[in-house]
Design a protein around this motif. Structure first.
Motif, short mmCIF file in Angstrom:
data_model
loop_
_atom_site.label_atom_id
_atom_site.label_comp_id
_atom_site.label_asym_id
_atom_site.label_seq_id
_atom_site.Cartn_x
_atom_site.Cartn_y
_atom_site.Cartn_z
N LYS A 2 0.85 -1.19 0.00
CA LYS A 2 0.00 0.00 0.00
C LYS A 2 0.88 1.23 0.00
O LYS A 2 1.83 1.33 0.77
N ARG A 3 0.53 2.16 -0.88
CA ARG A 3 1.27 3.43 -0.96
C ARG A 3 0.69 4.43 0.03
O ARG A 3 -0.51 4.48 0.23
N ASN A 4 1.57 5.22 0.60
CA ASN A 4 1.16 6.36 1.40
C ASN A 4 1.57 7.61 0.61
O ASN A 4 2.72 8.02 0.65
N TRP A 6 1.04 10.70 0.99
CA TRP A 6 1.55 11.84 1.75
C TRP A 6 3.06 11.72 2.00
O TRP A 6 3.80 12.69 1.83
#
Length: 149
Positions: A2-4, A6
């Motif tokens: 999963k990419r964050n 921010w």
């Protein structure tokens, strides 16, 4: 994975600012150089062409991190590529945090006269309040942009 977004955006911003500082100094800018202290400051007062080249190169090397972070936005079809990016960002993040933390500790030890450094009080102040925390923040930005799951 999963990419964050921010952390990726913060990492991109941090990387661009960090490399632009090197480019500014390579072009002869002096604002902020005194805050580094020691031999780097001394060399910047009357720089050799080789020193200027090194400063330019560090700016371009820092930009490699930008490429890495931008690659996190690509929807890779091969899990190996995603895994490689995951591990690479974790390693780079950990190294940046470690670098900032170790510098912070050693400079702090010099404040208490446990270690001896060639830093004046001006450089010591800025290294402890800005530069070393800046490295740590960059490391956090690289360490947390993607997670498993």
């Amino acid at each position: 994975m999963k990419r964050n977004n921010w952390f990726i955006a913060l990492g991109i911003f941090w990387t661009v600012v960090f490399s632009c500082v090197s480019f500014y100094w390579a072009m002869g800018g002096m604002f902020g150089v005194r805050s580094l202290g020691g031999s780097i400051y001394e060399m910047s007062l009357n720089p050799d062409p080789s020193f200027i080249l090194i400063v330019w190169l560090t700016g371009f090397i820092k930009l490699l991190g930008l490429i890495l972070l931008l690659m996190l936005f690509v929807p890779w079809t091969k899990p190996k590529m995603t895994s490689m990016l995951y591990h690479l960002t974790k390693i780079i993040g950990a190294l940046l945090i470690l670098y900032g933390l170790l510098n912070f500790i050693t400079i702090s030890l010099s404040v208490f006269n446990i270690l001896e450094f060639e830093l004046d009080s001006y450089a010591t102040f800025w290294r402890l309040t800005f530069w070393e925390p800046f490295w740590i923040v960059g490391g956090v930005c690289y360490f947390f942009p993607i997670k498993r799951g």
